[in-house]
Write a protein that holds these residues in place. Structure first.
Motif, mmCIF file in Angstrom:
data_model
loop_
_atom_site.group_PDB
_atom_site.id
_atom_site.type_symbol
_atom_site.label_atom_id
_atom_site.label_comp_id
_atom_site.label_asym_id
_atom_site.label_seq_id
_atom_site.Cartn_x
_atom_site.Cartn_y
_atom_site.Cartn_z
ATOM 1 N N GLU A 96 0.828 -1.213 0.000
ATOM 2 C CA GLU A 96 0.000 0.000 0.000
ATOM 3 C C GLU A 96 0.858 1.257 0.000
ATOM 4 O O GLU A 96 0.594 2.204 -0.742
ATOM 5 N N TYR A 97 1.913 1.266 0.799
ATOM 6 C CA TYR A 97 2.742 2.467 0.865
ATOM 7 C C TYR A 97 3.707 2.579 -0.307
ATOM 8 O O TYR A 97 4.088 3.701 -0.674
ATOM 9 N N ARG A 108 2.585 1.779 -3.288
ATOM 10 C CA ARG A 108 1.614 2.345 -4.238
ATOM 11 C C ARG A 108 1.498 3.853 -4.036
ATOM 12 O O ARG A 108 1.513 4.634 -4.983
ATOM 13 N N ILE A 109 1.400 4.280 -2.773
ATOM 14 C CA ILE A 109 1.312 5.716 -2.473
ATOM 15 C C ILE A 109 2.592 6.418 -2.917
ATOM 16 O O ILE A 109 2.545 7.486 -3.540
ATOM 17 N N HIS A 133 2.658 7.103 -6.564
ATOM 18 C CA HIS A 133 1.581 7.945 -7.093
ATOM 19 C C HIS A 133 2.058 9.394 -7.220
ATOM 20 O O HIS A 133 2.652 9.925 -6.288
ATOM 21 N N HIS A 143 0.108 11.714 -4.341
ATOM 22 C CA HIS A 143 -0.135 11.183 -2.996
ATOM 23 C C HIS A 143 1.233 10.891 -2.368
ATOM 24 O O HIS A 143 2.091 10.284 -3.011
ATOM 25 N N ASP A 144 1.452 11.329 -1.126
ATOM 26 C CA ASP A 144 2.708 11.107 -0.409
ATOM 27 C C ASP A 144 2.403 10.625 1.004
ATOM 28 O O ASP A 144 1.384 11.000 1.570
ATOM 29 N N ALA A 145 3.322 9.881 1.573
ATOM 30 C CA ALA A 145 3.200 9.453 2.972
ATOM 31 C C ALA A 145 4.470 9.842 3.724
ATOM 32 O O ALA A 145 5.577 9.757 3.182
ATOM 33 N N GLU A 182 -0.365 11.603 5.658
ATOM 34 C CA GLU A 182 -0.448 11.500 4.208
ATOM 35 C C GLU A 182 -0.937 12.826 3.654
ATOM 36 O O GLU A 182 -1.790 13.482 4.245
ATOM 37 N N TYR A 234 -2.279 14.500 -0.115
ATOM 38 C CA TYR A 234 -2.728 14.111 -1.446
ATOM 39 C C TYR A 234 -3.473 15.266 -2.120
ATOM 40 O O TYR A 234 -3.890 16.224 -1.459
#
Length: 185
Positions: free
Chosen positions: A55-56, A58-59, A62, A65-67, A81, A83
């Motif tokens: 999942e992270y 994928r983020i 993207h 989208h950032d984490a 996060e 976005y």
């Protein structure tokens, strides 16, 4: 070690910082956070470490989208996060404005809660988002049942727009302008 991208000193609780999340290196840590019973609104209760890493990743891949991993006094303590709500999460569900930034945050579970900690975390996250001069409003979409986060959002200046139907939940769309946040400080 990745250098922090943002620092904030809370007058009562001390130093907070954020750094980009490393999906693989941080997955085991995050797994314990997102699967904890208090993280039920994160909707990853049944995830294993591999799914959290996926999942992270994928983020991280993207473009909108950032984490980030948040630290308190140098120790990992929260997840944030950022976005673009016109391209992620809220596409077609609200009327986007120039300078909108979406936000999620999650505090790590703890056996020894610190009074005011979650408020200090959301304040740090908003301080970080508004440090970018292009950010005009922060947009959030927590589950309508998450009354604790609604109270926190109000405390830092969010105003409720209203409920929206997302595929996974009914959310309470709320926005906070730079001026609304500043008025709570």
């Amino acid at each position: 070690m990745t250098m922090p991208t943002h620092h904030r000193v809370d007058p009562r609780l001390g130093e907070f910082s954020l750094r980009p999340l490393d999906p693989d290196a941080d997955a085991a840590l995050l797994h314990g956070w997102v699967t904890h019973p208090k993280a039920v609104f994160w909707m990853m209760q049944d995830a294993d470490v591999a799914r959290v890493a996926e999942e992270y990743r994928r983020i991280a891949a993207h473009p909108h989208h950032d984490a980030y991993l948040g630290c308190w006094q140098g120790r990992p303590a929260f997840l944030a996060e950022r976005y673009d709500p016109a391209r992620v999460e809220l596409v077609g569900l609200y009327d986007p404005a120039e300078g909108d930034v979406g936000m999620h945050f999650l505090c790590a579970p703890t056996e020894a809660p610190v009074h005011g900690f979650t408020l200090a975390v959301i304040t740090t996250v908003l301080d970080w988002l508004f440090a970018d001069p292009a950010t005009r409003r922060v947009v959030v979409e927590p589950d309508v049942r998450n009354t604790a986060v609604h109270a926190l959002n109000a405390a830092v200046g969010f105003r409720v727009v209203g409920p929206i139907a997302k595929p996974e939940k009914t959310a309470l769309l709320s926005v906070c302008t730079r001026e609304q946040f500043a008025a709570t400080r």
